[in-house]
Motif scaffolding. Sequence first.
Motif, PDB file in Angstrom:
ATOM      1  N   HIS A  64      13.555   8.392   8.963  1.00 49.80           N
ATOM      2  CA  HIS A  64      12.480   9.315   9.331  1.00 49.80           C
ATOM      3  C   HIS A  64      11.330   8.560   9.994  1.00 49.80           C
ATOM      4  O   HIS A  64      10.789   8.982  11.012  1.00 49.80           O
ATOM      5  N   MET A  65      10.952   7.423   9.403  1.00 50.86           N
ATOM      6  CA  MET A  65       9.868   6.615   9.978  1.00 50.86           C
ATOM      7  C   MET A  65      10.248   6.114  11.370  1.00 50.86           C
ATOM      8  O   MET A  65       9.452   6.207  12.316  1.00 50.86           O
ATOM      9  N   LEU A  66      11.446   5.594  11.520  1.00 54.05           N
ATOM     10  CA  LEU A  66      11.859   5.060  12.815  1.00 54.05           C
ATOM     11  C   LEU A  66      11.995   6.166  13.858  1.00 54.05           C
ATOM     12  O   LEU A  66      11.735   5.933  15.041  1.00 54.05           O
ATOM     13  N   ASP A  67      12.359   7.368  13.432  1.00 53.64           N
ATOM     14  CA  ASP A  67      12.404   8.494  14.370  1.00 53.64           C
ATOM     15  C   ASP A  67      10.992   8.867  14.833  1.00 53.64           C
ATOM     16  O   ASP A  67      10.799   9.277  15.973  1.00 53.64           O
ATOM     17  N   GLU A  68       9.999   8.710  13.954  1.00 51.90           N
ATOM     18  CA  GLU A  68       8.612   8.995  14.317  1.00 51.90           C
ATOM     19  C   GLU A  68       8.034   7.913  15.233  1.00 51.90           C
ATOM     20  O   GLU A  68       7.109   8.175  15.995  1.00 51.90           O
ATOM     21  N   TYR A  69       8.576   6.704  15.134  1.00 50.47           N
ATOM     22  CA  TYR A  69       8.092   5.560  15.929  1.00 50.47           C
ATOM     23  C   TYR A  69       9.280   4.900  16.629  1.00 50.47           C
ATOM     24  O   TYR A  69       9.708   3.808  16.251  1.00 50.47           O
ATOM     25  N   PRO A  70       9.840   5.552  17.643  1.00 49.54           N
ATOM     26  CA  PRO A  70      11.028   5.010  18.307  1.00 49.54           C
ATOM     27  C   PRO A  70      10.817   3.630  18.919  1.00 49.54           C
ATOM     28  O   PRO A  70      11.775   2.875  19.075  1.00 49.54           O
ATOM     29  N   GLY A  71       9.585   3.277  19.210  1.00 51.06           N
ATOM     30  CA  GLY A  71       9.299   1.950  19.748  1.00 51.06           C
ATOM     31  C   GLY A  71       9.618   0.827  18.774  1.00 51.06           C
ATOM     32  O   GLY A  71       9.755  -0.331  19.174  1.00 51.06           O
ATOM     33  N   LEU A  72       9.734   1.146  17.495  1.00 52.49           N
ATOM     34  CA  LEU A  72      10.075   0.134  16.488  1.00 52.49           C
ATOM     35  C   LEU A  72      11.566  -0.168  16.420  1.00 52.49           C
ATOM     36  O   LEU A  72      11.976  -1.163  15.830  1.00 52.49           O
ATOM     37  N   LYS A  73      12.374   0.702  17.018  1.00 47.29           N
ATOM     38  CA  LYS A  73      13.825   0.578  16.870  1.00 47.29           C
ATOM     39  C   LYS A  73      14.395  -0.683  17.507  1.00 47.29           C
ATOM     40  O   LYS A  73      15.505  -1.082  17.182  1.00 47.29           O
ATOM     41  N   ASP A  74      13.640  -1.341  18.380  1.00 54.40           N
ATOM     42  CA  ASP A  74      14.126  -2.602  18.942  1.00 54.40           C
ATOM     43  C   ASP A  74      13.905  -3.764  17.974  1.00 54.40           C
ATOM     44  O   ASP A  74      14.510  -4.822  18.118  1.00 54.40           O
ATOM     45  N   ARG A  75      13.059  -3.559  16.952  1.00 50.42           N
ATOM     46  CA  ARG A  75      12.779  -4.619  15.971  1.00 50.42           C
ATOM     47  C   ARG A  75      13.279  -4.302  14.567  1.00 50.42           C
ATOM     48  O   ARG A  75      13.461  -5.215  13.758  1.00 50.42           O
ATOM     49  N   TYR A  76      13.445  -3.018  14.270  1.00 55.24           N
ATOM     50  CA  TYR A  76      13.835  -2.603  12.926  1.00 55.24           C
ATOM     51  C   TYR A  76      15.023  -1.654  12.972  1.00 55.24           C
ATOM     52  O   TYR A  76      15.139  -0.847  13.888  1.00 55.24           O
ATOM     53  N   LYS A  77      15.886  -1.756  11.959  1.00 54.10           N
ATOM     54  CA  LYS A  77      17.032  -0.862  11.791  1.00 54.10           C
ATOM     55  C   LYS A  77      17.035  -0.402  10.338  1.00 54.10           C
ATOM     56  O   LYS A  77      16.592  -1.126   9.443  1.00 54.10           O
ATOM     57  N   VAL A  78      17.583   0.766  10.090  1.00 54.09           N
ATOM     58  CA  VAL A  78      17.562   1.303   8.727  1.00 54.09           C
ATOM     59  C   VAL A  78      18.357   0.452   7.745  1.00 54.09           C
ATOM     60  O   VAL A  78      18.080   0.453   6.551  1.00 54.09           O
ATOM     61  N   ASP A  79      19.315  -0.302   8.243  1.00 52.27           N
ATOM     62  CA  ASP A  79      20.189  -1.077   7.353  1.00 52.27           C
ATOM     63  C   ASP A  79      20.077  -2.587   7.581  1.00 52.27           C
ATOM     64  O   ASP A  79      20.999  -3.332   7.302  1.00 52.27           O
ATOM     65  N   ASP A  80      18.921  -3.044   8.054  1.00 52.10           N
ATOM     66  CA  ASP A  80      18.797  -4.461   8.404  1.00 52.10           C
ATOM     67  C   ASP A  80      18.263  -5.358   7.283  1.00 52.10           C
ATOM     68  O   ASP A  80      18.051  -6.534   7.481  1.00 52.10           O
ATOM     69  N   ASP A  81      18.048  -4.814   6.091  1.00 55.00           N
ATOM     70  CA  ASP A  81      17.506  -5.570   4.953  1.00 55.00           C
ATOM     71  C   ASP A  81      16.108  -6.125   5.227  1.00 55.00           C
ATOM     72  O   ASP A  81      15.638  -6.988   4.493  1.00 55.00           O
ATOM     73  N   ASN A  82      15.463  -5.666   6.278  1.00 56.98           N
ATOM     74  CA  ASN A  82      14.097  -6.071   6.577  1.00 56.98           C
ATOM     75  C   ASN A  82      13.161  -4.860   6.607  1.00 56.98           C
ATOM     76  O   ASN A  82      12.043  -4.935   6.121  1.00 56.98           O
ATOM     77  N   THR A  83      13.625  -3.753   7.170  1.00 59.61           N
ATOM     78  CA  THR A  83      12.783  -2.571   7.296  1.00 59.61           C
ATOM     79  C   THR A  83      12.341  -2.088   5.926  1.00 59.61           C
ATOM     80  O   THR A  83      13.152  -1.884   5.032  1.00 59.61           O
ATOM     81  N   GLU A  84      11.033  -1.933   5.801  1.00 56.11           N
ATOM     82  CA  GLU A  84      10.475  -1.488   4.528  1.00 56.11           C
ATOM     83  C   GLU A  84       9.553  -0.306   4.770  1.00 56.11           C
ATOM     84  O   GLU A  84       8.676  -0.367   5.628  1.00 56.11           O
ATOM     85  N   VAL A  85       9.787   0.766   4.038  1.00 58.77           N
ATOM     86  CA  VAL A  85       8.867   1.894   4.031  1.00 58.77           C
ATOM     87  C   VAL A  85       8.339   2.039   2.611  1.00 58.77           C
ATOM     88  O   VAL A  85       9.055   1.808   1.637  1.00 58.77           O
ATOM     89  N   LEU A  86       7.066   2.376   2.535  1.00 59.93           N
ATOM     90  CA  LEU A  86       6.404   2.509   1.241  1.00 59.93           C
ATOM     91  C   LEU A  86       5.593   3.792   1.241  1.00 59.93           C
ATOM     92  O   LEU A  86       4.954   4.120   2.247  1.00 59.93           O
ATOM     93  N   TYR A  87       5.631   4.518   0.137  1.00 60.77           N
ATOM     94  CA  TYR A  87       4.793   5.695   0.044  1.00 60.77           C
ATOM     95  C   TYR A  87       3.585   5.386  -0.833  1.00 60.77           C
ATOM     96  O   TYR A  87       3.610   4.465  -1.656  1.00 60.77           O
ATOM     97  N   LEU A  88       2.525   6.156  -0.611  1.00 64.10           N
ATOM     98  CA  LEU A  88       1.286   5.953  -1.343  1.00 64.10           C
ATOM     99  C   LEU A  88       1.277   6.844  -2.576  1.00 64.10           C
ATOM    100  O   LEU A  88       1.406   8.060  -2.479  1.00 64.10           O
ATOM    101  N   LYS A  89       1.163   6.219  -3.731  1.00 64.35           N
ATOM    102  CA  LYS A  89       1.151   6.921  -5.014  1.00 64.35           C
ATOM    103  C   LYS A  89      -0.270   6.872  -5.585  1.00 64.35           C
ATOM    104  O   LYS A  89      -0.961   5.862  -5.430  1.00 64.35           O
ATOM    105  N   ASP A  90      -0.654   7.949  -6.262  1.00 65.89           N
ATOM    106  CA  ASP A  90      -1.977   8.028  -6.891  1.00 65.89           C
ATOM    107  C   ASP A  90      -3.088   7.686  -5.900  1.00 65.89           C
ATOM    108  O   ASP A  90      -4.031   6.958  -6.218  1.00 65.89           O
ATOM    109  N   ALA A  91      -2.962   8.233  -4.703  1.00 68.36           N
ATOM    110  CA  ALA A  91      -3.918   7.924  -3.638  1.00 68.36           C
ATOM    111  C   ALA A  91      -5.222   8.699  -3.815  1.00 68.36           C
ATOM    112  O   ALA A  91      -5.219   9.880  -4.154  1.00 68.36           O
ATOM    113  N   VAL A  92      -6.309   7.998  -3.563  1.00 75.52           N
ATOM    114  CA  VAL A  92      -7.641   8.601  -3.526  1.00 75.52           C
ATOM    115  C   VAL A  92      -8.227   8.270  -2.157  1.00 75.52           C
ATOM    116  O   VAL A  92      -8.479   7.102  -1.848  1.00 75.52           O
ATOM    117  N   ALA A  93      -8.398   9.296  -1.348  1.00 77.16           N
ATOM    118  CA  ALA A  93      -8.926   9.119   0.004  1.00 77.16           C
ATOM    119  C   ALA A  93     -10.343   9.666   0.051  1.00 77.16           C
ATOM    120  O   ALA A  93     -10.588  10.799  -0.378  1.00 77.16           O
TER     121      ALA A  93
END
Length: 130
Positions: free
Chosen positions: A87-116
């Motif tokens: 989903h992240m890479l689909d939102e940022y297609p420019g990253l697909k030349d550096r990151y792949k969903v199964d490359d053991d490097n791509t990391e996505v993190l969600y924000l928990k208990d966020a206070v903005a």
Amino acid sequence: MKEVYDFLKSCQTYYLATVEGDEPKVRPFGTVDIFEDKLYIQTGKVKEVSKQMQANPKIEICAFGGGEWIRIAATAIRDERIEAKQHMLDEYPGLKDRYKVDDDNTEVLYLKDAVATFYSFTTEPRVTKF
């Protein structure tokens, strides 16, 4: 959360703060995504920022735009699912030349208990939690 997402997207660049030992570390970021009702960011596992977030997942994000700024305090939680990475890479297609969903490097993190907190010079701060 959508308002926070929209603000970060409009700024294009935000600054992510972590700690390493007792030293603060801040760097520019640009990826932000909503997936399954959670706000996500993205980086690479080989980067120091990833190692810092795994050692201490408490982060802060700051961005400025249109005469307002935001500070977000949260806990960054790694999501290893292919779907979240895709989903992240689909939102940022420019990253697909550096990151792949199964490359053991791509990391996505969600924000928990966020206070903005939204700030401006003309209004009182406004807080939202998600």
